[in-house]
Design an enzyme around this catalytic site. Structure first.
Site, mmCIF file in Angstrom:
data_model
loop_
_atom_site.group_PDB
_atom_site.id
_atom_site.type_symbol
_atom_site.label_atom_id
_atom_site.label_comp_id
_atom_site.label_asym_id
_atom_site.label_seq_id
_atom_site.Cartn_x
_atom_site.Cartn_y
_atom_site.Cartn_z
ATOM 1 N N HIS A 22 -12.814 3.434 -0.847
ATOM 2 C CA HIS A 22 -12.930 2.574 0.259
ATOM 3 C C HIS A 22 -13.359 1.198 -0.174
ATOM 4 O O HIS A 22 -13.917 0.569 0.584
ATOM 5 C CB HIS A 22 -13.568 3.239 1.368
ATOM 6 N N LYS A 28 3.813 0.853 2.712
ATOM 7 C CA LYS A 28 3.289 0.108 3.776
ATOM 8 C C LYS A 28 3.226 -1.441 3.294
ATOM 9 O O LYS A 28 2.860 -1.517 1.964
ATOM 10 C CB LYS A 28 2.064 0.406 4.206
ATOM 11 N N ASN A 78 -9.711 8.287 8.881
ATOM 12 C CA ASN A 78 -9.242 9.811 8.743
ATOM 13 C C ASN A 78 -9.915 10.084 7.457
ATOM 14 O O ASN A 78 -10.507 11.259 7.308
ATOM 15 C CB ASN A 78 -7.642 9.682 8.534
ATOM 16 N N GLY A 79 -10.059 9.302 6.443
ATOM 17 C CA GLY A 79 -10.987 9.274 5.069
ATOM 18 C C GLY A 79 -12.198 8.588 5.602
ATOM 19 O O GLY A 79 -12.252 7.668 6.339
ATOM 20 N N LEU A 120 -15.372 4.929 8.809
ATOM 21 C CA LEU A 120 -15.250 6.407 9.350
ATOM 22 C C LEU A 120 -13.699 6.304 9.723
ATOM 23 O O LEU A 120 -13.533 5.999 11.115
ATOM 24 C CB LEU A 120 -16.191 6.759 10.533
ATOM 25 N N ASP A 160 -7.174 14.560 14.822
ATOM 26 C CA ASP A 160 -7.647 13.461 15.314
ATOM 27 C C ASP A 160 -8.663 13.531 16.153
ATOM 28 O O ASP A 160 -9.067 14.643 16.951
ATOM 29 C CB ASP A 160 -6.504 13.059 16.417
ATOM 30 N N ARG A 169 -10.414 16.635 5.073
ATOM 31 C CA ARG A 169 -11.376 17.006 3.988
ATOM 32 C C ARG A 169 -12.855 17.486 4.410
ATOM 33 O O ARG A 169 -13.412 16.873 5.379
ATOM 34 C CB ARG A 169 -11.377 15.778 2.939
ATOM 35 N N ASN A 180 0.935 -1.428 -0.061
ATOM 36 C CA ASN A 180 0.041 -0.233 0.033
ATOM 37 C C ASN A 180 0.880 1.234 -0.021
ATOM 38 O O ASN A 180 1.602 1.594 1.002
ATOM 39 C CB ASN A 180 -1.169 -0.107 1.163
ATOM 40 N N GLU A 196 -8.437 -4.083 5.161
ATOM 41 C CA GLU A 196 -8.134 -3.968 3.711
ATOM 42 C C GLU A 196 -7.050 -4.890 3.309
ATOM 43 O O GLU A 196 -6.911 -5.368 1.987
ATOM 44 C CB GLU A 196 -7.860 -2.564 3.441
ATOM 45 N N ARG A 231 -2.260 -2.293 -3.756
ATOM 46 C CA ARG A 231 -3.513 -1.397 -3.591
ATOM 47 C C ARG A 231 -3.404 -0.249 -4.335
ATOM 48 O O ARG A 231 -2.532 0.611 -4.439
ATOM 49 C CB ARG A 231 -3.699 -0.955 -2.052
#
Ligand code: AMP
Length: 399
Positions: free
Chosen positions: A179, A15, A210-211, A208, A280, A240, A8, A382, A90
């Protein structure tokens, strides 16, 4: 033993996880960060011998993959010893053409780069990682798993913007949704947990993190989702804005704010960050509890927007069997879940406060006994979904 290397990548990070097929066990995982930042690169690697951190220059993604391979070798578990049979990448944007996991060849890699036009913050980093990973592991099949693919089942009426048809066609302007990897695994796991066939359920998933996005899923197929042409549309997020009148953008442009500034403002400096100064949710929650009016308002705006979509998707699906919360805030925000679900008793939705508040990290039901709609918390995974889709494709090609 077979395993998948799941990648990712972003423009400055990679990652990775090595996931054993079948058991889903993590054999290793890590993060390469600050690629191309002089003197700031870092590899955090966790394998069978625990965590190691190595700092040093990582000029590009190729160097990033070389550093990963080196970490495996130097921590006593050469990557070749793990039985990796595929690399799953991804990819955020697959446009209209990638509707399923796809084996990557030169042409597919090139198309992923071309789609950067629609996802300038994401696809260039994916492409760089794909090129580098294919050079390091030329003998392995590389599979692209797209965040948009799950939403390709949306009906035309859900993905069409009401603009000039030719303009939309010429510029690829339509709703794609994102997503999808998360919405897919979470809706399937919810059905499994309830022991119900996926194709019998109407589900509303709230991812739900951070994005953030919501998805209306009918029988396992996405029929509507809150993100659009880009991940900017829809819910309030960490940075966002989510929905905003496009007129606000023209207004800012005419007042001399540049295109790039408006882009940065809405994607990177809005949402919780813009409204409260902090990204956060834990900090926003603490500030609200301490009496900070801006933080309190931000939570109200966040909840109000999510409830809009909940009502909308109850209409789109003509009722729902399950509502599923996932990702950072969805999994860890009982207060948010209660606020979002409050006042939906009219359609048979009742949370169980004790279940909702229970400290638990697994898949669980949080609605009350007898609630017509079953509400669940399902941890997203994911990487596991990318591994599963990658091995399924490779197995089907071998048949
Ligand atoms: P994700 O993108 O899924 O990793 O979600 C990240 C977000 O989840 C963070 O920005 C936090 O706002 C939120 N989050 C993570 N852990 C908690 C927690 N224990 N309580 C409330 N929010 C949390």
């Amino acid at each position: 033993m077979n395993a998948v290397l799941v990648v990712n990548s972003g423009s400055s990070s990679i990652k990775y996880q090595v996931i054993e097929e079948g058991s889903g066990a993590r054999l290793a995982q890590g993060l390469v960060e600050r690629i191309a930042e002089r003197g700031a690169g870092r590899v955090v690697h966790t394998g069978s011998h625990g965590e190691t951190i190595v700092d040093g220059d990582i000029p590009d993604h190729a160097a990033g993959f070389a550093a990963i391979v080196e970490r495996f070798a130097e921590t006593g578990t050469p990557i070749e010893s793990l039985g990796i049979v595929a690399v799953g990448h991804r990819v955020v944007h697959g446009g209209s053409e990638f509707i399923a996991p796809t084996l990557i060849d030169d042409e597919v890699a090139e198309r992923i780069l071309e789609l950067a036009e629609l996802a300038p913050l994401h696809n260039p980093g994916h492409h760089a990682a794909i090129i580098a990973a294919r050079a390091v592991f030329p003998e392995l099949p590389h599979v692209a798993v797209f965040d948009t693919a799950f939403h390709q089942t949306m009906p035309e009426k859900a993905y069409t913007y009401a603009i000039d048809r030719e303009l939309a066609a010429e510029h690829g302007i339509r709703r794609y949704g994102f997503h999808g990897i998360s919405h897919s695994i979470v809706s399937r796991r919810a059905a499994q947990h309830l022991g119900r066939p996926l194709d019998s359920l109407k589900q509303i998933v709230l991812h739900l993190g951070n994005g953030a996005s919501m998805c209306a899923i009918d029988g396992g197929r996405s029929v509507d989702t809150s993100m659009g042409l880009t991940p900017l549309e829809g819910l309030v997020m960490g940075t966002r804005s989510g929905n905003i009148d496009a007129g606000a953008i023209f207004h800012l442009l005419r007042r001399g704010v540049s295109v790039d500034e408006v882009d940065r403002e809405l994607n990177k400096r809005s949402g919780f960050l813009g409204m409260t100064g902090t990204i956060d949710f834990r900090d926003v929650r603490a500030a609200a509890a301490a009496g900070d009016a801006a933080a309190q308002l931000a939570i109200e705006v966040y909840v109000h927007r999510a409830r809009h979509y909940l009502g909308a998707y109850l209409a789109v699906l003509e009722g729902a069997d399950t509502i599923v919360f996932t990702a950072g805030l969805g999994e860890n925000g009982p207060d948010l879940r209660a606020l979002i679900c409050a006042g939906f008793e009219w359609c048979g939705l009742r949370l169980d406060p004790a279940r909702n508040d229970a400290r638990d990290s697994g898949t669980r039901v949080i609605s009350a006994e007898g609630s017509q709609i079953t509400v669940l918390v399902v941890p997203t995974d994911e990487e596991a979904e990318i591994a599963k889709q990658s091995t399924a494709l490779v197995a089907s090609l071998a048949e």
